[in-house]
Design an enzyme around this catalytic site. Structure first.
Site, short mmCIF file in Angstrom:
data_model
loop_
_atom_site.label_atom_id
_atom_site.label_comp_id
_atom_site.label_asym_id
_atom_site.label_seq_id
_atom_site.Cartn_x
_atom_site.Cartn_y
_atom_site.Cartn_z
CG ASP A 6 38.61 33.99 41.72
OD1 ASP A 6 38.49 32.82 41.47
OD2 ASP A 6 38.74 34.49 42.13
CG ASN A 9 31.16 26.68 44.75
OD1 ASN A 9 30.54 26.60 43.34
ND2 ASN A 9 32.29 26.70 44.94
CB VAL A 13 36.42 38.68 41.11
CG1 VAL A 13 36.88 39.60 41.05
CG2 VAL A 13 35.75 38.13 42.55
N GLY A 107 40.56 22.59 42.74
CA GLY A 107 40.03 22.77 42.24
C GLY A 107 40.89 24.04 41.97
CG ASP A 109 39.43 27.31 43.92
OD1 ASP A 109 39.90 26.60 43.29
OD2 ASP A 109 38.74 28.03 45.17
CG ASP A 129 40.31 31.74 48.97
OD1 ASP A 129 39.21 32.13 49.03
OD2 ASP A 129 40.76 31.46 47.75
#
Ligand SMILES: Nc1ncnc2c1ncn2[C@@H]1O[C@H](COP(=O)(O)OP(=O)(O)O)[C@@H](O)[C@H]1O
Ligand SMILES: CC(C)(COP(=O)(O)O)[C@@H](O)C(=O)NCCC(=O)O
Ligand SMILES: [K+]
Length: 259
Positions: A6, A9, A13, A107, A109, A129
């Site tokens: 993951d 910016n 991870v 995005g 994510d 988030d």
């Protein structure tokens, strides 16, 4: 085993999923100049130092920074002999398609958070988030991402104060005891912390007013626990949410492949 990556910016991870649980989760600063070889030196050192047994055979990547995907792909090809699934690319299927303006790019994510949030809580959900940007992802009753909010991130707001005002220092976010700061740092922390609590509560109120059904709110991202201390808003804080979503999307694509 699955390697789930993951890339935000600020931080990237890596988690190793063994089919039942995460064996390890490691974080590295996001840097588009980092090469596949550099990633592998870091990754294999951590494997050795922590005595983690892992044989990576598959990979999935979500990246909010398009430029890093190239080197992450090379990492997977060269060192794990696999072709990663990249969320947001046409070849990566999602359980439910997002309902947003045609031509817009969501995005990755946020797509991943949506899938994970829906799996754990069902629809009519808001995922907050706290990353470089703070995002609010609205999940419809059927699990579709239907849009949301992008707000400047907490550290970005602090950084902006420091950059623009000569007398304001660089500081870290913390929860101040009161709203009335009696020194510069406390004033800045109060502005960003309580300002942010107001932002989150205000945006959720507004989203709820625009929806017919009650909306549950869950939070994730590095700074979520800190803000949970200042509001009753969050049903839960789930730091593994994005990783959970990556595992689900990987499984979904494998099932389609074998169907
Ligand atoms: N546990 C933590 N405590 C304080 N700050 C954190 C923590 N985790 C992350 N941060 C900071 O919060 C911001 C967002 O982090 P992260 O969630 O990793 O962002 P992204 O996903 O955009 O890379 C970054 O500025 C990071 O330095
Ligand atoms: C909003 C974001 C910058 C958040 O990224 P992050 O804070 O996780 O690094 C990222 O989701 C993104 O680049 N989104 C593209 C635009 C959109 O989601 O509509
Ligand atoms: K984010």
């Amino acid at each position: 085993m699955l390697l789930a990556i993951d890339c935000g910016n600020t931080n990237t991870v890596f988690s190793i999923w063994d089919g039942a649980q995460f064996r390890a989760t490691w974080r590295i600063a996001t840097d588009h100049k980092r090469t596949a070889d550099e990633y592998f030196v870091w990754f294999s050192s951590l494997l050795m130092l922590t005595k983690t047994e892992a044989h990576i055979t598959e990979a999935i990547i979500s990246s909010t920074v398009p430029r890093v995907v190239f080197n992450l792909r090379v990492l997977c090809n060269r060192y794990f002999d696999c072709r990663p699934i990249v969320v947001g690319k046409p070849e990566c299927a999602l359980p439910v398609a997002p309902r947003v303006d045609q031509g817009t790019t969501v995005g990755p994510d946020r797509l991943v958070n949506t899938v994970a949030g829906f799996d754990r809580h069902g629809g009519n959900l808001i995922v907050v988030d706290f990353g470089t940007a703070t995002t609010f992802d609205v999940v419809d009753v059927d699990g579709a991402y239907i849009g949301g909010v992008i707000a400047p991130g907490v550290n970005l707001s602090l950084e902006a104060l420091h950059m623009a005002a000569a007398a304001l220092p660089h500081i870290d976010i913390a929860r101040p005891h009161s709203a009335i700061g009696t020194n510069t740092v406390a004033c800045m922390q109060a502005g960003v912390y309580w300002g942010y609590i107001g932002l989150v509560e205000g945006i959720v109120r507004q989203i709820r007013a625009e929806r017919e059904n009650p909306m549950m709110v869950i939070a994730t991202g590095g700074l979520a626990p800190l803000f949970q201390q200042g509001t009753e808003l969050f049903h839960s804080v789930e730091d593994d949410l994005t990783m959970h979503g990556l595992v689900l999307i990987h499984r979904h694509n494998k099932e389609l492949e074998t169907a």
